[in-house]
Scaffold this active site. Structure first.
Site, mmCIF file in Angstrom:
data_model
loop_
_atom_site.group_PDB
_atom_site.id
_atom_site.type_symbol
_atom_site.label_atom_id
_atom_site.label_comp_id
_atom_site.label_asym_id
_atom_site.label_seq_id
_atom_site.Cartn_x
_atom_site.Cartn_y
_atom_site.Cartn_z
ATOM 1 N N GLY A 299 -2.453 5.185 4.090
ATOM 2 C CA GLY A 299 -2.240 4.803 5.654
ATOM 3 C C GLY A 299 -2.885 3.529 5.943
ATOM 4 N N GLY B 294 -8.807 7.046 8.489
ATOM 5 C CA GLY B 294 -9.398 8.225 8.232
ATOM 6 C C GLY B 294 -9.327 8.488 6.663
ATOM 7 C CE LYS B 295 -6.594 4.160 3.634
ATOM 8 N NZ LYS B 295 -6.640 3.469 4.957
ATOM 9 C CB THR B 296 -13.091 6.202 3.256
ATOM 10 O OG1 THR B 296 -12.224 4.949 2.293
ATOM 11 C CG2 THR B 296 -14.370 6.173 2.456
ATOM 12 C CB SER C 209 14.413 -1.136 9.578
ATOM 13 O OG SER C 209 13.597 -2.114 9.964
ATOM 14 N N PRO D 173 -5.443 0.560 7.852
ATOM 15 C CG PRO D 173 -5.759 -1.375 7.301
ATOM 16 C CD PRO D 173 -4.712 -0.586 7.625
ATOM 17 N N GLY D 174 -8.227 2.224 8.895
ATOM 18 C CA GLY D 174 -8.950 2.762 9.834
ATOM 19 C C GLY D 174 -8.370 4.129 10.566
ATOM 20 C CE LYS E 164 10.721 0.641 11.724
ATOM 21 N NZ LYS E 164 12.096 0.821 10.786
#
Length: 811
Positions: free
Chosen positions: A357, A362-364, A690, A359-360, A733
């Site tokens: 995902g 919430g992965k970590t 795209s 940055p920011g 999008k």
């Protein structure tokens, strides 16, 4: 005997009938009051080891001390001191801890005077004579000589000078412990002789200039080094016991047989090696490391899915599908653990999760929540920018400064064999001449191989199958395919504006108030202010930038609160008295954050022919972009601008070629026209396929002169056959389309399945039209039907020349 207050002293010669001025730990008013109640009497009791006052325990005191009459308690350059005269020697039978100080019940201990008065006088004179001789050889010794002449007893001499002799704490306590005056005199005499020998040695060394004396000097220095090492070993006796402690650790570690044999072999080499030897330090550090590793799993907490769900919902807003997938993962782990007996005593190996995902998002923190839900230790290892394979696998011990890899070091830090390890930024690993770190991760993350992982430093097989590995990345496209095959990708989509608002209101505001020392009674954000900060001051998929802006508001508010006044730009005066709480409203956000930092493109009222709105994906979320096209006199060339990448250039060329082939029968002359396609903003790099149907529609609009509705946007890759191919990033999008005021969006038919990932509030505001080829695109965008193609665009005037002779009969 009644109890008296105890004053602790360390490394001091305590004897009866001696005047003392001693530095002592700080004495509080309560202790002073108690000493005053006791008539100025206190017990000086020596300590076995030095410690701070708050760390004092009964076990640290020696039982024998002296009763002292305290004449003064004062503060000097070195801290608190007491002055007084010791009386009898006492034995403390009971020690009581009372409100931060100690009291003791004591009894007098009689001393045996086993020398005559004349014998004591002779002993004292001998001590004074030796001490005077030594003092006279030292700089400033005349002051010591004057003091020595005034000494009136052996006890006074011992208390004054044994402090400076080479005596241990135990030897100083032995002077007090002995009841025999004669034995005490012999102990003082022995210490004085050692001190005299040391002074003589130093004088000889200072005067040794000839070659023979240099050899003597060298031998003497080596002897002194030996004595110093012996003294250090007495001060820190645990150093001598290290090798024995390694044996105990090995015995208790529960190592596999192969590991235990290797550990015992290395320990034997360590014992044979001299402490000053070349390999001693490396062997010692190795034994220290492997004996601190855990070699047995221990008890694994039972997985509680309801508790896990509560933790995930508490720590993360939204991300419904991500949470569902993680709960599925935990449920499988629970079943594997429950049915491990049927599977041969060990649970089946599960998959390794890869959270992808922007940055920011919430992965970590998701990894930390999983660790809490499992009840396991949490370890985070950052892999961003690592270029050396040894960072993963460790260094060979033959190298100077060898270290274990980050995986084994993380397990050692966790103190368990089954932690949750978050491998952060796996997409940032880089290969170099030192090897490929991502290749070293293959064995770590492969459930079929990591049961016997060998770190180069440890050089012993270690079972990593009990570790729960969770990887994070901003994109999976840069992760090598062999590594990616071992991972199960879970994508964390960017947050919608509505989700940003709820995260800010329910989580971030509390965090920033706490970090800046503010409270709800001092600062408050209205809903309108939060929404304005989100829309005008952030442009991101995650929430880090939003938190920074909220912190900036809090810092400026803190200045006003501390200063007691607040700026008021609506009034003529510069500042007004401050009233709490400060309320941040939508209209005064700019007063705290300045002018808006981001301007998102919005729908334009009138677009000329040749301009069409497209949709783009960025790591910060979705954006709309305008495809602009114009024609001019020229030679049939295509000009592409807007800092676009190779893939987008190919899409533009494909779109123009498809337009030319579509309108061949319409007598449109492309030979004397140049086409210019531009994509603002020119300073922002853009790439990807795209925008294919958007470019095709823009050129078709230019050719036909028909304008496209500015509230229509589209996305999709195009082929030369006119097919509309699927794209990625559809949820982001469509969110950008809603934000820009778009009402209708054309998407590839194959992307309809991705609408399940789009927030419901976004779908409710858009008309979604799936398209499969360019004829459907033009019908929706321009409300016309494309002209029919010929079977072949070329007229074959002499087909026999174009085909091999064997096939001419077929025409």
């Amino acid at each position: 005997m009644a109890a008296n207050i105890i004053l602790a002293t360390y490394d001091t010669v305590l004897l009866p009938d001696v005047d003392y001025r001693l530095g002592i730990s700080e004495i509080d008013e309560q202790e002073k009051s108690r000493i005053k109640i006791d008539g100025g009497k206190a017990i000086l009791l020596p300590l076995k080891e030095e410690c701070k006052k708050e760390e004092l325990k009964k076990e640290l005191f020696y039982p024998l001390g002296v009763l002292i009459d305290i004449e003064d308690i004062g503060e000097g350059p070195m801290g608190t001191y007491i002055q007084g005269r010791s009386r009898e020697k006492v034995r403390v039978n009971e020690i009581h801890a009372i409100d931060g100080y100690f009291e003791g019940d004591w009894e007098t201990v009689d001393e045996v005077m086993d020398v005559t008065f004349a014998g004591e006088e002779a002993l004292l004179e001998r001590f004074k004579k030796t001490a005077t001789s030594l003092a006279s050889q030292m700089r400033g010794g005349e002051y010591a000589v004057q003091y020595i002449r005034k000494i009136g007893s052996v006890n006074e001499f011992a208390a004054a000078f044994c402090q400076f002799f080479d005596m241990t704490v135990e030897e100083k306590y032995a002077l007090l412990k002995t009841d025999s005056f004669k034995e005490r005199g012999l102990l003082v005499n022995e210490a004085l002789k050692r001190f005299e020998a040391t002074i003589d040695l130093q004088i000889k060394l200072a005067n040794a200039d000839d070659p023979d004396a240099k050899a003597y000097k060298k031998a003497a220095i080596q002897k002194q080094i030996g004595l110093l090492e012996e003294a250090l070993s007495e001060i820190e006796p645990e150093e001598e016991e290290d090798e024995d402690s390694f044996e105990n650790r090995i015995a208790k570690a529960g190592m596999p047989d192969e590991v235990r044999k290797e550990a015992e072999s290395v320990l034997k080499r360590l014992k044979r090696e001299s402490p000053n030897g070349a390999e001693y330090n490396s062997l010692y550090e190795y034994m220290e490391f492997i004996t601190q590793l855990k070699w047995q799993v221990g008890e694994t907490p039972k997985i509680d899915l309801k508790k896990a769900e509560r933790i995930l919902n508490r720590d993360h807003y939204g991300l419904k599908k991500v949470k569902e997938r993680i709960l599925q993962y935990l449920a499988v782990m629970a079943l594997q653990e429950e049915n491990k007996e049927e599977n041969g005593g060990e649970p089946k190996k599960g998959t390794i999760l890869l959270l992808v995902g922007a940055p920011g998002t919430g992965k970590t923190s998701m990894g930390r929540s999983i660790a809490e839900a499992l009840g396991r230790k949490y370890v985070r290892i950052s892999l961003g920018g690592i270029r050396d394979e040894a960072e993963i696998r460790g260094h060979r011990r033959t190298y100077i400064g060898a270290m274990p890899g980050r995986i084994m070091d993380g397990i050692k830090r966790s103190g368990v064999m089954n932690p949750v390890i978050v491998l952060d930024e796996v997409d940032k690993l880089q290969a170099s001449y030192n090897g490929d770190p991502s290749a070293a991760l293959l064995e770590v993350l492969d459930p079929e191989q990591n049961t016997t992982f060998e770190d180069h430093y440890v050089n012993l097989p270690y079972d990593l199958s009990h570790v729960v590995f969770i990887c994070t990345a901003n994109t999976w496209s840069t992760i090598p395919q062999p590594l990616l095959d071992r991972l199960e990708v879970i994508e964390l989509p960017g947050y919608t504006p509505d989700e940003h608002f709820h995260i800010a209101k329910e989580h971030l505001v509390k965090q920033v108030l706490a970090e800046t020392g503010l409270s709800k009674k001092e600062l408050r954000f209205t809903d309108g202010a939060l929404k304005k900060i989100i829309s005008d001051y952030t442009m991101e998929a995650g929430v880090r930038g939003l938190k920074k802006q909220l912190l900036a508001v809090c810092r400026k508010a803190a200045v006003s609160i501390v200063g007691g006044q607040i700026e008021d730009k609506e009034r003529e005066e510069q500042a007004t008295p401050l009233e709490l709480p400060i309320v941040i409203r939508e209209k005064n956000v700019a007063d705290y954050l300045g002018n808006k930092k981001f301007i998102h493109d919005k729908v334009r009222k009138n677009n000329p022919a040749g301009v069409v709105t497209g949709l783009a994906w960025t790591q910060a979320g979705g954006e709309i972009l305008f495809i602009e096209s114009v024609a001019m006199k020229g030679t049939g060339q295509i000009h592409l601008t807007g800092q676009i990448g190779d893939v987008m250039k190919e899409s533009a060329e494909t779109a123009v070629s498809l337009v030319k082939s579509t309108f061949m029968d319409e007598e449109l002359d492309f030979k004397d026209k140049d086409l210019h396609i531009h994509i603002p903003e020119g300073a922002v790099p853009k790439d990807g396929p795209s925008a294919g149907i958007t470019m095709f529609t823009a050129v078709t609009s230019l050719v036909t002169g028909i304008r496209v509705n500015p509230e229509l946007a589209m996305t999709g890759e195009i082929s030369l056959r006119g097919q509309v191919l699927p794209i990625g990033g559809l949820p982001e999008k469509l969110m950008a389309a809603v934000r820009a005021g778009i009402k209708k969006v054309l998407i590839p038919k194959d992307n309809v399945r991705d609408l399940d990932d789009v927030p419901k509030e976004t779908l409710e505001k858009l008309e979604i039209v799936p398209v499969s080829d360019v004829s459907e695109v033009i019908r929706e965008a321009l409300h016309i039907s494309l002209p029919k193609h010929r079977t072949s665009p070329f007229t074959l005037k002499n087909s026999k020349k174009l085909l091999p002779a064997a096939n001419t009969q077929a025409l």
